[in-house]
Motif scaffolding. Structure first.
Motif, PDB file in Angstrom:
ATOM      1  N   LYS A  91      47.994  63.307  24.773  1.00  0.00           N
ATOM      2  CA  LYS A  91      48.741  64.544  24.540  1.00  0.00           C
ATOM      3  C   LYS A  91      49.969  64.321  23.665  1.00  0.00           C
ATOM      4  CE  LYS A  91      50.490  68.497  27.210  1.00  0.00           C
ATOM      5  NZ  LYS A  91      51.862  68.567  26.764  1.00  0.00           N
ATOM      6  N   TYR A 111      44.806  72.383  35.945  1.00  0.00           N
ATOM      7  CA  TYR A 111      44.209  72.463  34.619  1.00  0.00           C
ATOM      8  C   TYR A 111      42.689  72.641  34.758  1.00  0.00           C
ATOM      9  CZ  TYR A 111      48.631  70.768  32.658  1.00  0.00           C
ATOM     10  OH  TYR A 111      49.950  70.638  32.298  1.00  0.00           O
ATOM     11  N   TRP A 171      52.744  66.018  30.665  1.00  0.00           N
ATOM     12  CA  TRP A 171      51.912  67.088  31.214  1.00  0.00           C
ATOM     13  C   TRP A 171      52.708  67.804  32.296  1.00  0.00           C
ATOM     14  CZ3 TRP A 171      46.566  67.855  29.997  1.00  0.00           C
ATOM     15  CH2 TRP A 171      46.047  66.961  29.046  1.00  0.00           C
ATOM     16  N   GLU A 172      52.773  69.095  32.178  1.00  0.00           N
ATOM     17  CA  GLU A 172      53.484  69.875  33.191  1.00  0.00           C
ATOM     18  C   GLU A 172      52.655  69.953  34.459  1.00  0.00           C
ATOM     19  OE1 GLU A 172      54.465  73.676  31.645  1.00  0.00           O
ATOM     20  OE2 GLU A 172      55.702  72.880  29.999  1.00  0.00           O
ATOM     21  N   GLN A 225      38.085  71.250  37.354  1.00  0.00           N
ATOM     22  CA  GLN A 225      39.550  71.336  37.381  1.00  0.00           C
ATOM     23  C   GLN A 225      40.172  70.002  37.812  1.00  0.00           C
ATOM     24  OE1 GLN A 225      40.342  74.731  39.945  1.00  0.00           O
ATOM     25  NE2 GLN A 225      40.516  76.092  38.132  1.00  0.00           N
ATOM     26  N   SER A 246      52.295  63.110  36.316  1.00  0.00           N
ATOM     27  CA  SER A 246      52.432  63.209  34.870  1.00  0.00           C
ATOM     28  C   SER A 246      52.742  61.859  34.235  1.00  0.00           C
ATOM     29  CB  SER A 246      53.534  64.228  34.530  1.00  0.00           C
ATOM     30  OG  SER A 246      53.738  64.290  33.139  1.00  0.00           O
ATOM     31  N   ILE A 251      45.201  73.160  25.456  1.00  0.00           N
ATOM     32  CA  ILE A 251      45.897  71.960  24.980  1.00  0.00           C
ATOM     33  C   ILE A 251      45.182  71.496  23.710  1.00  0.00           C
ATOM     34  CG2 ILE A 251      46.627  69.611  25.556  1.00  0.00           C
ATOM     35  CD1 ILE A 251      47.846  71.820  27.330  1.00  0.00           C
ATOM     36  N   ASP A 300      45.633  74.949  30.406  1.00  0.00           N
ATOM     37  CA  ASP A 300      46.670  74.768  31.433  1.00  0.00           C
ATOM     38  C   ASP A 300      46.764  75.967  32.350  1.00  0.00           C
ATOM     39  OD1 ASP A 300      48.067  76.750  30.101  1.00  0.00           O
ATOM     40  OD2 ASP A 300      49.468  75.386  29.108  1.00  0.00           O
ATOM     41  N   GLN A 301      47.750  75.892  33.268  1.00  0.00           N
ATOM     42  CA  GLN A 301      47.907  76.947  34.273  1.00  0.00           C
ATOM     43  C   GLN A 301      48.347  78.272  33.672  1.00  0.00           C
ATOM     44  OE1 GLN A 301      49.425  74.045  34.220  1.00  0.00           O
ATOM     45  NE2 GLN A 301      51.656  74.348  34.036  1.00  0.00           N
TER      46      GLN A 301
END
Length: 312
Positions: free
Chosen positions: A284, A293, A288-289, A308, A207, A244, A238-239
């Motif tokens: 962003k 993605y 980012w977690e 991905q 991240s 986003i 995202d997961q």
């Protein structure tokens, strides 16, 4: 004395002979009168019988004629109904029917002259019915021809409709195939994490290395697709299946499968079928977690490609 007696007898016989002669004449006259009267009575009787016979014949002939008129009236009504159903003109028949009804309504005893007139009319009506039979036959023939023509036209129309439907279905299938064939594809998709110094890293990346995300791909060659303007849309999910996006940085919404959804970034280009390369960069503004993605590319409500990447 004897001679006198004889004279007396001769004298008395003469008047008696005259009387007898007169009586015979009277009887003869009476006989002739009786005979003449008998002949007259006989002749009167014969004349009466003849008149009665003639009257009976006249009445029978009149009744027969009236019955014929009634029968013809029924036939006229049938012919009127048939010709009206076939679309023909019934004015002449209606007039004849009214004439017959007038004749039947009079209901009076007719003499021979009247009967002859009625008989002539009966003959005329029969001739009219004969003509109308021919007209009905002609109208039926025309209707049969029209029915055959209509049936033929309907058959041809159905065949034409079937052909048109088949052509339409083929055209629709072809259009669907062309539409599918003309869909653009994103190829050679690469996703980089770009740090603050401009260094690029491939997935997976951490991240802290992501100052902005960079997506690059080529639009595959497609000889079916027309050269035209296109809106190319990128979605990053995202997961948690959340898109986003940041409206302040160019994000927005578009329609896909009848639903309005968010997108991350977009570009308007002119597709020129030169395998042109596109680049999208998205900053962003927050960390980012970690997770997997998914990046999706869309245009014209269909997906061009997907890839991905992982953030650790």
């Amino acid at each position: 004395m004897t001679e006198n007696k004889t004279n007396k007898e001769n004298h008395s016989a003469a008047p008696q002979k005259k009387t007898n002669k007169k009586t015979a004449i009277v009887v003869a006259i009476l006989a002739v009168i009786i005979i003449l009267q008998g002949v007259k009575i006989y002749l009167d009787h014969q004349e009466s019988v003849a008149r009665e016979t003639e009257l009976t014949d006249t009445e029978e002939e009149l009744a027969s004629t009236m019955q014929k008129l009634s029968d013809i009236k029924s036939e006229l009504e049938d012919k009127i109904a048939q010709i009206q159903e076939l679309g023909g003109n019934v004015d002449e028949l209606e007039k004849a029917k009214a004439d017959i009804e007038n004749e039947l309504a009079r209901q009076q005893r007719a003499n021979r002259s009247t009967i002859r007139n009625l008989s002539d009319k009966v003959g005329g009506y029969k001739e009219l019915l004969k003509q109308k039979d021919e007209e009905i036959a002609h109208l039926k023939s025309l209707n049969d021809e029209l029915l055959n023509e209509n049936t033929s036209l309907k058959t041809e129309k159905n065949q034409l409709s079937d052909s048109i439907n088949r052509i339409k279905q083929s055209s629709e299938k072809l259009a669907d195939k062309v539409a599918v064939a003309s869909q653009l594809k994103a190829e050679n998709i690469t996703i980089y994490a770009v740090n603050s110094r401009g260094k690029e890293r491939d997935s997976p990346f951490k991240s802290r290395h992501i100052d902005k995300l960079k997506v690059m791909f080529n639009i595959a060659e497609n000889k079916v697709a027309p050269i035209e303007g296109k809106d190319i849309i990128v979605r990053i999910i995202d997961q948690n299946n959340q898109v986003i996006f940041d409206v302040a940085k160019g994000s927005g919404t578009f329609m896909i499968d009848g639903k309005e959804v968010f997108f991350t970034a977009s570009q308007e280009i002119l597709f020129d079928n030169t395998k042109q390369q596109l680049t999208f960069e998205y900053q962003k503004g927050s960390e980012w977690e970690e997770g997997i993605y998914t990046m999706e590319v869309y245009t014209d409500d269909y997906k061009m490609g997907t890839k991905q990447f992982e953030v650790k």
